[in-house]
Motif scaffolding. Sequence first.
Motif, PDB file in Angstrom:
ATOM      1  N   VAL A 120       1.031  -1.196  -0.040  1.00  0.00           N
ATOM      2  CA  VAL A 120       0.078  -0.185   0.061  1.00  0.00           C
ATOM      3  C   VAL A 120       0.719   1.317   0.151  1.00  0.00           C
ATOM      4  N   ILE A 121       2.045   1.078   0.833  1.00  0.00           N
ATOM      5  CA  ILE A 121       2.752   2.435   1.012  1.00  0.00           C
ATOM      6  C   ILE A 121       3.544   2.564  -0.393  1.00  0.00           C
ATOM      7  N   ALA A 122       4.069   1.565  -0.970  1.00  0.00           N
ATOM      8  CA  ALA A 122       4.679   1.619  -2.370  1.00  0.00           C
ATOM      9  C   ALA A 122       3.869   2.252  -3.444  1.00  0.00           C
ATOM     10  N   GLU A 123       2.632   1.653  -3.598  1.00  0.00           N
ATOM     11  CA  GLU A 123       1.678   2.168  -4.562  1.00  0.00           C
ATOM     12  C   GLU A 123       0.974   3.445  -4.476  1.00  0.00           C
ATOM     13  N   SER A 124       1.036   3.807  -3.080  1.00  0.00           N
ATOM     14  CA  SER A 124       0.585   5.180  -2.992  1.00  0.00           C
ATOM     15  C   SER A 124       1.437   6.142  -3.098  1.00  0.00           C
ATOM     16  N   GLY A 125       3.087   5.798  -3.047  1.00  0.00           N
ATOM     17  CA  GLY A 125       3.872   6.767  -3.356  1.00  0.00           C
ATOM     18  C   GLY A 125       4.175   7.761  -1.999  1.00  0.00           C
ATOM     19  N   VAL A 126       4.054   7.217  -0.928  1.00  0.00           N
ATOM     20  CA  VAL A 126       4.339   7.805   0.501  1.00  0.00           C
ATOM     21  C   VAL A 126       5.298   7.080   1.133  1.00  0.00           C
ATOM     22  N   THR A 127       5.947   7.570   2.133  1.00  0.00           N
ATOM     23  CA  THR A 127       6.944   7.094   3.052  1.00  0.00           C
ATOM     24  C   THR A 127       6.314   6.350   4.328  1.00  0.00           C
ATOM     25  N   LYS A 128       6.830   5.150   4.737  1.00  0.00           N
ATOM     26  CA  LYS A 128       6.402   4.566   6.110  1.00  0.00           C
ATOM     27  C   LYS A 128       6.021   5.356   7.033  1.00  0.00           C
ATOM     28  N   VAL A 129       6.848   6.541   7.533  1.00  0.00           N
ATOM     29  CA  VAL A 129       6.568   7.225   8.613  1.00  0.00           C
ATOM     30  C   VAL A 129       5.296   8.033   8.160  1.00  0.00           C
ATOM     31  N   THR A 130       5.110   8.640   6.821  1.00  0.00           N
ATOM     32  CA  THR A 130       3.894   9.112   6.460  1.00  0.00           C
ATOM     33  C   THR A 130       2.634   8.264   6.936  1.00  0.00           C
ATOM     34  N   PHE A 131       2.802   7.015   6.384  1.00  0.00           N
ATOM     35  CA  PHE A 131       1.657   6.182   6.409  1.00  0.00           C
ATOM     36  C   PHE A 131       1.108   5.932   7.982  1.00  0.00           C
ATOM     37  N   TYR A 132       2.184   5.792   8.940  1.00  0.00           N
ATOM     38  CA  TYR A 132       1.819   5.527  10.406  1.00  0.00           C
ATOM     39  C   TYR A 132       1.335   7.076  10.867  1.00  0.00           C
ATOM     40  N   ARG A 133       1.736   7.920  10.472  1.00  0.00           N
ATOM     41  CA  ARG A 133       1.335   9.173  10.813  1.00  0.00           C
ATOM     42  C   ARG A 133      -0.105   9.076  10.693  1.00  0.00           C
ATOM     43  N   HIS A 134      -0.816   8.758   9.516  1.00  0.00           N
ATOM     44  CA  HIS A 134      -2.114   8.742   9.347  1.00  0.00           C
ATOM     45  C   HIS A 134      -3.042   7.414   9.763  1.00  0.00           C
ATOM     46  N   PHE A 135      -2.475   6.305   9.685  1.00  0.00           N
ATOM     47  CA  PHE A 135      -2.929   5.119  10.139  1.00  0.00           C
ATOM     48  C   PHE A 135      -2.103   4.084  10.991  1.00  0.00           C
ATOM     49  N   PRO A 136      -2.263   4.263  12.373  1.00  0.00           N
ATOM     50  CA  PRO A 136      -1.234   3.973  13.347  1.00  0.00           C
ATOM     51  C   PRO A 136      -1.076   2.418  12.976  1.00  0.00           C
ATOM     52  N   SER A 137      -2.157   1.550  12.565  1.00  0.00           N
ATOM     53  CA  SER A 137      -2.046   0.081  12.369  1.00  0.00           C
ATOM     54  C   SER A 137      -2.652  -0.154  11.078  1.00  0.00           C
ATOM     55  N   LYS A 138      -2.442  -1.415  10.587  1.00  0.00           N
ATOM     56  CA  LYS A 138      -3.304  -1.924   9.522  1.00  0.00           C
ATOM     57  C   LYS A 138      -4.787  -2.032   9.699  1.00  0.00           C
ATOM     58  N   ASN A 139      -5.158  -2.166  11.053  1.00  0.00           N
ATOM     59  CA  ASN A 139      -6.604  -2.349  11.373  1.00  0.00           C
ATOM     60  C   ASN A 139      -7.204  -1.075  11.121  1.00  0.00           C
ATOM     61  N   ASP A 140      -6.509   0.200  11.466  1.00  0.00           N
ATOM     62  CA  ASP A 140      -7.083   1.306  11.334  1.00  0.00           C
ATOM     63  C   ASP A 140      -7.371   1.753   9.784  1.00  0.00           C
ATOM     64  N   LEU A 141      -6.474   1.236   9.091  1.00  0.00           N
ATOM     65  CA  LEU A 141      -6.516   1.436   7.782  1.00  0.00           C
ATOM     66  C   LEU A 141      -7.998   0.401   7.132  1.00  0.00           C
ATOM     67  N   ILE A 142      -7.843  -0.646   7.558  1.00  0.00           N
ATOM     68  CA  ILE A 142      -9.103  -1.598   6.992  1.00  0.00           C
ATOM     69  C   ILE A 142     -10.268  -0.808   7.495  1.00  0.00           C
ATOM     70  N   CYS A 143     -10.448  -0.271   8.657  1.00  0.00           N
ATOM     71  CA  CYS A 143     -11.809   0.213   9.052  1.00  0.00           C
ATOM     72  C   CYS A 143     -11.796   1.566   8.217  1.00  0.00           C
ATOM     73  N   ALA A 144     -10.907   2.474   7.875  1.00  0.00           N
ATOM     74  CA  ALA A 144     -11.063   3.355   7.137  1.00  0.00           C
ATOM     75  C   ALA A 144     -11.481   3.220   5.730  1.00  0.00           C
ATOM     76  N   TYR A 145     -11.017   2.030   5.075  1.00  0.00           N
ATOM     77  CA  TYR A 145     -11.264   1.838   3.961  1.00  0.00           C
ATOM     78  C   TYR A 145     -12.815   1.073   3.644  1.00  0.00           C
ATOM     79  N   LEU A 146     -13.318   0.736   4.825  1.00  0.00           N
ATOM     80  CA  LEU A 146     -14.548   0.078   4.709  1.00  0.00           C
ATOM     81  C   LEU A 146     -15.549   1.170   4.912  1.00  0.00           C
ATOM     82  N   GLU A 147     -15.130   2.377   5.663  1.00  0.00           N
ATOM     83  CA  GLU A 147     -15.933   3.387   6.059  1.00  0.00           C
ATOM     84  C   GLU A 147     -16.087   4.170   4.586  1.00  0.00           C
ATOM     85  N   TYR A 148     -15.043   4.294   4.045  1.00  0.00           N
ATOM     86  CA  TYR A 148     -14.776   4.808   2.369  1.00  0.00           C
ATOM     87  C   TYR A 148     -15.851   4.476   1.658  1.00  0.00           C
ATOM     88  N   ARG A 149     -15.475   2.970   1.583  1.00  0.00           N
ATOM     89  CA  ARG A 149     -16.326   2.081   0.737  1.00  0.00           C
ATOM     90  C   ARG A 149     -17.908   1.975   1.018  1.00  0.00           C
TER      91      ARG A 149
END
Length: 205
Positions: A40-69
């Motif tokens: 996800v990090i590689a294909e979105s073109g951000v750094t790992k630090v940036t990722f964890y600043r927005h989503f502390p864990s994969k579960n946080d990203l999963i929930c955000a994905y489902l809410e967006y969907r």
Amino acid sequence: MTFDPLPPGWKDLPARDRLLHTAHALFYRDGIRATGIDRVIAESGVTKVTFYRHFPSKNDLICAYLEYRHTGWMAWFGDALQRYAHALPAGADRTRALAPALAEWLGSAHFRGCAFINSVSELGDTVPEVLEIAQRHKRDLTGLLATLLPASVQKAQKAQDAQALTLVVEGAIVRVQMGEPVAAVVAAVSRLADALAAAPLQRKG
């Protein structure tokens, strides 16, 4: 046009939005467990630090994905139902809009089943939030389908009929995922919706 996993111009969006759109496309297409954070990090073109600043864990990203969907798909499906309902002949039952609206999605190149059914199958026992979001999505879907039913139907009966329409939608999704031709599934949806619409008249008679 169906709900596109990657909207035009997504690469120009802020980092959080790029992460969310990338996760949405990959999680829906390839599965949540099969998609690692590094991809996800590689294909979105951000750094790992940036990722964890927005989503502390994969579960946080999963929930955000489902809410967006949930928000995006419900908006699209509601619009599709309205488009087809408005195109019906005067006096036609609005449940006839269900089959063509579903046909748009089921026949889309992006179709990979229901994101919520899929996510519960993958994670429902381990991430309770996923089940909660999926249950809310289905409740909202039932509420949306209830708006297709005649106003003359009593409230309790309308709730039951909306639940039945939801089961019709769920069955259609699974049948197409299992390889059933979209045209055959949509024809079955149309027959079931017509039968359900006629039921209140039969009860009155």
